[in-house]
Design a protein around this motif. Structure first.
Motif, PDB file in Angstrom:
ATOM      1  N   THR A   1       0.835  -1.202   0.000  1.00  0.00           N
ATOM      2  CA  THR A   1       0.000   0.000   0.000  1.00  0.00           C
ATOM      3  C   THR A   1       0.873   1.256   0.000  1.00  0.00           C
ATOM      4  O   THR A   1       0.516   2.261  -0.624  1.00  0.00           O
ATOM      5  CB  THR A   1      -0.957   0.026   1.206  1.00  0.00           C
ATOM      6  OG1 THR A   1      -0.217   0.223   2.420  1.00  0.00           O
ATOM      7  CG2 THR A   1      -1.741  -1.263   1.313  1.00  0.00           C
ATOM      8  N   VAL A   2       2.017   1.195   0.684  1.00  0.00           N
ATOM      9  CA  VAL A   2       2.942   2.329   0.670  1.00  0.00           C
ATOM     10  C   VAL A   2       3.476   2.537  -0.742  1.00  0.00           C
ATOM     11  O   VAL A   2       3.621   3.673  -1.205  1.00  0.00           O
ATOM     12  CB  VAL A   2       4.105   2.103   1.654  1.00  0.00           C
ATOM     13  CG1 VAL A   2       5.105   3.268   1.573  1.00  0.00           C
ATOM     14  CG2 VAL A   2       3.586   1.963   3.078  1.00  0.00           C
ATOM     15  N   THR A   3       3.754   1.461  -1.443  1.00  0.00           N
ATOM     16  CA  THR A   3       4.235   1.552  -2.821  1.00  0.00           C
ATOM     17  C   THR A   3       3.252   2.320  -3.693  1.00  0.00           C
ATOM     18  O   THR A   3       3.629   3.244  -4.426  1.00  0.00           O
ATOM     19  CB  THR A   3       4.448   0.146  -3.404  1.00  0.00           C
ATOM     20  OG1 THR A   3       5.411  -0.554  -2.620  1.00  0.00           O
ATOM     21  CG2 THR A   3       4.906   0.224  -4.849  1.00  0.00           C
ATOM     22  N   VAL A   4       1.989   1.938  -3.615  1.00  0.00           N
ATOM     23  CA  VAL A   4       0.957   2.585  -4.429  1.00  0.00           C
ATOM     24  C   VAL A   4       0.815   4.055  -4.040  1.00  0.00           C
ATOM     25  O   VAL A   4       0.732   4.940  -4.902  1.00  0.00           O
ATOM     26  CB  VAL A   4      -0.384   1.853  -4.277  1.00  0.00           C
ATOM     27  CG1 VAL A   4      -1.489   2.595  -5.030  1.00  0.00           C
ATOM     28  CG2 VAL A   4      -0.267   0.413  -4.779  1.00  0.00           C
ATOM     29  N   ALA A   5       0.810   4.318  -2.725  1.00  0.00           N
ATOM     30  CA  ALA A   5       0.679   5.700  -2.260  1.00  0.00           C
ATOM     31  C   ALA A   5       1.870   6.539  -2.706  1.00  0.00           C
ATOM     32  O   ALA A   5       1.709   7.709  -3.081  1.00  0.00           O
ATOM     33  CB  ALA A   5       0.556   5.733  -0.743  1.00  0.00           C
ATOM     34  N   ALA A   6       3.071   5.961  -2.671  1.00  0.00           N
ATOM     35  CA  ALA A   6       4.271   6.703  -3.060  1.00  0.00           C
ATOM     36  C   ALA A   6       4.209   7.113  -4.526  1.00  0.00           C
ATOM     37  O   ALA A   6       4.654   8.212  -4.899  1.00  0.00           O
ATOM     38  CB  ALA A   6       5.521   5.872  -2.787  1.00  0.00           C
TER      39      ALA A   6
END
Length: 211
Positions: free
Chosen positions: A93-98
């Motif tokens: 989820t951090v990947t997508v948000a980044a």
């Protein structure tokens, strides 16, 4: 992002990279992760409170929570030995948000250098997803090199330059960060074996802190 907070993000990323290379135990790295994680939760909370409803300022602060939660989770796992799959899926989820914050930085904030930095963070957190959620433990040393390198390239050095007033957000800066980021990705595998602790280099399926 607060330059002071970014400085300590660089420090903890470097230490976690060294941990993945087998030179620091998860328990030994836990206190720093907890300290920086707490800082990266307090800082955006304060920034949002004083933003007075300004969407631009709130957006700039919101991304800090991803770092704070990551490091708090790493610290708690290091102390307890808890399974890391949840942290791995959170990293996705951090990947997508980044990626989203990168687009926002490029199109709205018009900070092209940090747009590149957000993309480099997206790549790093995706490798955390591969390691912890999908159990690609053979990638552990290479991810350690990537984490340590990004700690310097995307956080520690930029933060120091911002704090000292030497940072310039120019096209040249953007290109330099992008080129160095691609170079880091290219060398993280070749450098992983010589930089690993002997036990990790000889047992590539071992991932410190991944249970």
């Amino acid at each position: 992002m607060s330059a002071v907070g970014l400085l300590y993000v660089g420090v903890v990323l470097f230490v976690n990279g060294v941990m993945l290379l087998g030179h620091v135990s998860p328990r030994g790295a836990a206190p720093l992760n907890l300290f920086v994680g707490a800082l990266q939760v307090f800082t955006p909370t304060y920034l949002i409170v004083v933003a007075d409803g300004d969407p631009a300022r709130i957006a700039l602060a919101a991304g800090l929570y991803f770092f704070g939660f990551t490091y708090l989770w790493v610290g708690m796992n290091g102390l307890t030995g808890a399974p890391a799959e949840g942290l791995g899926w959170f990293s996705l989820t951090v990947t997508v948000a980044a990626v989203g914050f990168s687009i926002h930085s490029w199109t709205v904030v018009e900070d092209r250098t940090f747009a590149v930095i957000w993309l480099l963070w997206a790549v790093l957190w995706f490798t955390f997803f591969l390691l912890m959620a999908l159990h690609r433990e053979h990638l552990t040393p290479a991810i350690g090199v990537l984490a340590a390198g990004e700690g310097l390239l995307t956080a520690g050095v930029p933060a120091f330059l911002i704090i000292t007033g030497w940072w310039e957000d120019t096209s040249l800066t953007t290109v330099v960060v992008a080129v160095l980021g691609l170079l880091l990705l290219a060398v993280c595998v070749p450098l992983s074996r010589p930089l690993s602790a002997p036990t990790v280099a000889s047992r590539p399926g071992t991932a410190p802190g991944v249970h």
